[in-house]
Design a protein around this motif. Structure first.
Motif, PDB file in Angstrom:
ATOM      1  N   VAL A 107      28.241 -21.065  38.654  1.00  0.00           N
ATOM      2  CA  VAL A 107      28.844 -20.016  39.483  1.00  0.00           C
ATOM      3  C   VAL A 107      28.441 -20.325  40.903  1.00  0.00           C
ATOM      4  O   VAL A 107      27.364 -20.337  41.383  1.00  0.00           O
ATOM      5  CB  VAL A 107      28.166 -18.641  38.992  1.00  0.00           C
ATOM      6  CG1 VAL A 107      28.827 -17.392  39.769  1.00  0.00           C
ATOM      7  CG2 VAL A 107      28.243 -18.254  37.593  1.00  0.00           C
ATOM      8  N   TYR A 108      29.638 -20.505  41.588  1.00  0.00           N
ATOM      9  CA  TYR A 108      29.864 -20.458  43.138  1.00  0.00           C
ATOM     10  C   TYR A 108      29.551 -19.226  43.514  1.00  0.00           C
ATOM     11  O   TYR A 108      30.380 -18.346  43.283  1.00  0.00           O
ATOM     12  CB  TYR A 108      31.005 -21.194  43.506  1.00  0.00           C
ATOM     13  CG  TYR A 108      31.071 -21.247  45.241  1.00  0.00           C
ATOM     14  CD1 TYR A 108      30.108 -21.723  46.163  1.00  0.00           C
ATOM     15  CD2 TYR A 108      32.315 -20.291  45.780  1.00  0.00           C
ATOM     16  CE1 TYR A 108      30.305 -21.437  47.526  1.00  0.00           C
ATOM     17  CE2 TYR A 108      32.438 -20.377  47.217  1.00  0.00           C
ATOM     18  CZ  TYR A 108      31.463 -20.918  47.874  1.00  0.00           C
ATOM     19  OH  TYR A 108      31.472 -20.798  49.132  1.00  0.00           O
ATOM     20  N   THR A 109      28.872 -18.871  44.731  1.00  0.00           N
ATOM     21  CA  THR A 109      28.660 -17.399  44.998  1.00  0.00           C
ATOM     22  C   THR A 109      27.987 -17.093  46.225  1.00  0.00           C
ATOM     23  O   THR A 109      27.096 -18.359  46.871  1.00  0.00           O
ATOM     24  CB  THR A 109      27.599 -17.037  43.960  1.00  0.00           C
ATOM     25  OG1 THR A 109      27.450 -15.520  44.079  1.00  0.00           O
ATOM     26  CG2 THR A 109      26.168 -17.400  44.067  1.00  0.00           C
ATOM     27  N   GLN A 110      27.796 -16.019  46.397  1.00  0.00           N
ATOM     28  CA  GLN A 110      26.966 -15.939  48.146  1.00  0.00           C
ATOM     29  C   GLN A 110      26.026 -14.696  47.668  1.00  0.00           C
ATOM     30  O   GLN A 110      26.097 -13.945  46.739  1.00  0.00           O
ATOM     31  CB  GLN A 110      27.940 -15.306  48.887  1.00  0.00           C
ATOM     32  CG  GLN A 110      28.840 -16.249  49.557  1.00  0.00           C
ATOM     33  CD  GLN A 110      30.405 -16.752  48.507  1.00  0.00           C
ATOM     34  OE1 GLN A 110      30.594 -15.965  47.901  1.00  0.00           O
ATOM     35  NE2 GLN A 110      30.488 -17.842  48.505  1.00  0.00           N
ATOM     36  N   LEU A 111      24.967 -14.639  48.500  1.00  0.00           N
ATOM     37  CA  LEU A 111      24.094 -13.729  48.339  1.00  0.00           C
ATOM     38  C   LEU A 111      24.311 -12.736  49.805  1.00  0.00           C
ATOM     39  O   LEU A 111      24.305 -13.384  50.813  1.00  0.00           O
ATOM     40  CB  LEU A 111      22.313 -14.272  48.799  1.00  0.00           C
ATOM     41  CG  LEU A 111      22.120 -15.295  47.461  1.00  0.00           C
ATOM     42  CD1 LEU A 111      20.686 -15.550  47.809  1.00  0.00           C
ATOM     43  CD2 LEU A 111      22.479 -14.863  46.351  1.00  0.00           C
TER      44      LEU A 111
END
Length: 813
Positions: free
Chosen positions: A521-525
């Motif tokens: 999963v490509y993601t941001q915090l």
């Protein structure tokens, strides 16, 4: 006066920075503030600072802080009735080479983008503003009319008085002797004075210890990498008829000149500095000077006498040598320490403490008051420092260089020369044998490009095309047309595991992590404002374990963010970066290469994009992650460090039949910018909203609860104020790096957050935010765009979709 037994915050250190933090906290309504100074206020380094107060810094937010300092000091005298000596005298920086001319003209362009008044001037115009200057060899100058200077000690004393007026207790001759800790918090500050000793219970501690900051950090269990160096200047006798002059900088001669009370102060940032205080600093140190070293200063003075002939006719009133602290990257340390939850740092100001103190105190007090950074402070955030950088030998070696780098040519891609080779990937020697030329990031030695046989294996710096430009172009085209292999082992790897791992990640991240094993999963915090705190990939390894992959430079910051948001979730967070090497195999022939060395199936059916699976490779085992940061079909091969060399040898040998090419980080950056992939810290930061960054596809807003969800929903409802746009220069010659102004229909509207050369697109490419409140995409793109490069406007194509492979067909083939 005896220190109180309790305080909300104890600030350690009474230089200009400590006084600024105290002042600004009282402005926030913090009345229970105690500042402890071991001797007398300003007696460390503040008292002997030159007091130059410039506006322009290397980034927008650092410039914002410097401009704030100026405004503060201009008003402080009226508030406190303590004279600060602040006046706007202006400043001139002159270039003696064409390379330096391009640097200062690029800085002038950047200044316009940041809202700083600036003017490029000819040698004759330099002479008209600074008549005493010998302009022989001067090729250009830059004039900033609103730069200023002030009295360093009185600025600090004014801040201290302002803090007292706000209710703070500012106490001199009280030495901090110890810190009491419980878990990840300091609970008490132990002190000693002539009146006795005691302990102050406190909620927060701020380390403003200056050149003592490193040792104070160790006392708190916090890493504060800095080292003192000797800093030299001379002050002349009075010069008859000398009128107010602008500050003059001649960086090519390592010198700056300041007129003060009819005298000239000449200071230097020499290329080879002299570290000081290796055996600690004497308890008696107070307003101390270090021994003169005229031989060390003589080359600077000799050039200065030629540059400012009046020096030959004027006696030297003072030869001064005093210590100042410098950090490994010439940026100061600010913020909440990664190791403790209530220990803050504001130290290591690299000879720009006076111009930085006002803004730094404001930003830190805002952070302490709200619990959130007021804006992106990544350039100076203490969490950027790696644990090993607190090593004393490392600091000693690096400090020899960092002082001089302040006035060295700030070439793009310039690598530090000292304290190298500390962190090496398992593939380092293999890459070195194949011609790798290494750069350093967060201590990691990384292959940036590969030299041809017989080519020198070092950088030749210039603002134009550097000696590796064609090498990187060939590596770039290999990835686009055949297959490239490169080492990504330095990227951070953090395991998150436990029975609540899935629930924890779904809370702390914007993506959906309720996925099958092997899904990436490509993601941001995100933070509560919808800003991006981290840009990562998360791979589900099993029911209870995930691997979070981060940029090398932000591994510690990202791990710290995760730890601070664990709450009641039952998870264990572990840095496993050094446990696995990572070899990227990217390009149209990457599948063919992997099939030559592995019996596993790499087809779309078995291993589609965004999945990871265990594989055999050569005679070893690995895990193949089908992801890409270069915009091509490819895999990142994760292999335990013990088998990394074997896997490299296997791939390298098999790749010869496919024209496989070893590649470096410069290739990766040029490929990623063609594809419009964001670079954390440049294109996306904690103050860039995830939707305005064009990353809304990675946020699963239907999840019931995650950090930043409300901000995402609000922005979606209200509409975007700005968009991240990709630009390509229509002229193939100019180069882009970052911070070049963006002009829309002739007006400056922003600046590039990052830039590189697009070898496939045939021109330099940049990313940058363009304000567009209430506008449609069509309106935004119907305008005419230019990018200003060193004062020259260059036409640019603009796009919201990637200029290279906009539908990502090559990635998923």
């Amino acid at each position: 006066m005896t220190p109180p037994s309790k305080a909300r915050v104890v600030i350690i250190g009474g230089g200009v920075v400590g006084c600024s933090v105290a002042y600004h906290l009282t402005k926030k309504g913090w009345t229970d503030v105690v500042l402890l100074e071991r001797k007398q206020l300003t007696s460390g380094t503040t008292w002997h600072a030159a007091g130059l107060i410039a506006q322009l810094r290397a980034t927008e937010n650092m410039t914002r802080l410097a401009k704030y300092s100026q405004e503060l000091y201009g008003n402080l005298e009226a508030e406190t009735e303590v004279a600060t000596g602040f006046r706007r005298c202006g400043s001139i920086t002159v270039a003696l080479t064409e390379e330096r001319k391009e640097e200062i003209f690029r800085q002038a362009s950047m200044a316009r983008a940041f809202g700083v008044q600036v003017e490029e001037i000819t040698p004759d115009e330099v002479k008209s503003r600074y008549g005493h200057l010998n302009t022989d060899g001067v090729v250009a100058g830059v004039y900033l009319p609103l730069d200023g200077q002030g009295d360093p000690a009185n600025i600090a004393l004014a801040l201290a008085k302002g803090a007292r007026m706000g209710g703070a207790k500012v106490m001199e001759r009280v030495k901090v002797t110890g810190l009491q800790k419980s878990g990840r918090r300091v609970t008490g500050v132990e002190w000693q004075s002539a009146a006795g000793n005691g302990t102050i219970e406190c909620d927060h501690v701020v380390n403003c210890g200056g050149m003592w900051g490193h040792e104070l950090g160790r006392m708190a269990g916090v890493n504060v990498p800095l080292h003192a160096c000797e800093h030299f200047y001379i002050v002349t006798d009075s010069v008859p008829g000398l009128t107010h002059l602008p500050v003059l900088r001649v960086p090519d001669e390592c010198a700056y000149y300041k007129e003060d009370a009819g005298k000239i102060l000449l200071g230097a940032f020499e290329p080879n500095a002299k570290p000081w205080g290796m055996n600690g600093i004497s308890d008696d140190f107070e307003f101390d000077q270090l021994p003169e070293d005229f031989d060390h200063f003589e080359p600077i003075l000799e050039a200065a006498v030629n540059r400012l002939p009046l020096l030959a006719e004027t006696g030297i009133h003072t030869f001064f040598n005093g210590p100042e602290s410098f950090t490994p990257d010439d940026a100061y340390h600010l913020g909440l320490s990664p190791e403790m939850d209530n220990v803050w740092v504001a130290a290591g100001f690299n000879s720009i403490g006076i111009q930085s103190a006002g803004g730094a105190g404001m930003a830190l007090s805002e952070w302490m008051d709200t619990g959130e950074k007021p804006f992106d402070l990544g350039d100076v955030d203490i969490s950027r420092m790696q644990p090993f950088q607190g090593n004393r030998h490392y600091l000693f070696e690096r400090s020899k260089e960092t002082l001089g780098l302040l006035y060295a040519d700030h070439f793009p891609y310039r690598q530090k020369a000292t304290a190298r080779g500390v962190r090496r990937t398992p593939l380092h020697e293999h890459l070195k044998a194949q011609g790798a030329v290494f750069g350093e990031l967060a201590g990691w030695e990384r292959a940036n490009w590969f030299a041809d046989e017989g080519q020198e294996r070092e950088y030749r710096y210039t603002w134009k095309r550097q000696n590796w430009f064609d090498n990187a172009a060939r590596e770039h085209l290999a990835v686009r047309e055949d297959v490239g292999i490169y080492d990504m082992s330095s990227f951070g790897k953090i395991r998150v595991e436990g029975p609540d791992a899935e629930a924890f990640l779904n809370y702390v991240g914007g993506g959906d992590y309720s996925v099958p094993d092997g899904k990436i999963v490509y993601t941001q915090l995100l933070n509560d404002r919808g800003g991006i705190e981290a840009d990562v990939t998360v791979t589900r390894l099993s029911e209870t374990a995930y691997l979070v992959v981060t940029p090398a430079a932000t591994r510690l910051a990202d791990e710290t963010w995760l730890r601070r948001h664990v709450g009641d979730h039952r998870v264990v967070i572990t840095d496993v970066t050094a446990g696995e090497a990572v070899l990227a195999v990217m390009g149209p022939k990457s599948r063919e290469l992997l099939q030559k060395v592995s019996p596993n199936d790499f087809s779309n059916i078995v291993n589609p994009f965004g999945t990871a699976r265990e594989i055999e490779i050569g005679m070893g085992l690995a895990r193949a992650h089908r992801v890409t940061y270069v915009g091509e079909l490819g895999w990142e091969i994760y292999v335990s460090s013990d088998m990394a060399a074997h896997v490299f040898e296997t791939l390298h040998e098999a790749g010869k039949e496919l024209n496989a090419k070893l590649c470096g980080m410069h290739m990766m950056d040029s490929c990623r910018i063609e594809k419009g992939f964001r670079h954390f810290g440049h294109d996306i930061t904690c103050e860039d909203h995830v939707l305005e960054a064009g990353l809304g596809f990675a946020v699963k807003r239907d999840k019931p609860s995650f950090i930043g969800r409300d901000a995402v929903l609000r922005k979606r409802e209200a509409g975007l104020e700005k968009r991240l746009v990709q630009f390509r220069l229509t002229d193939a010659e100019p180069l882009l790096y970052h911070a070049e102004p963006i002009l829309r229909d002739g007006n400056v509207v922003g600046f590039l957050s990052s830039g590189n050369y697009g070898h496939t697109l045939g021109g330099a490419v940049g990313l940058g935010y363009v304000p567009c409140p209430g506008e449609s995409v069509e309106q935004l793109l119907s305008s005419s765009y230019e990018i200003e490069v060193a004062g020259v406007r260059v036409k640019a194509d603009a796009s919201l979709k990637p200029l290279y492979d906009p539908k990502s067909e090559r990635v998923k083939v």
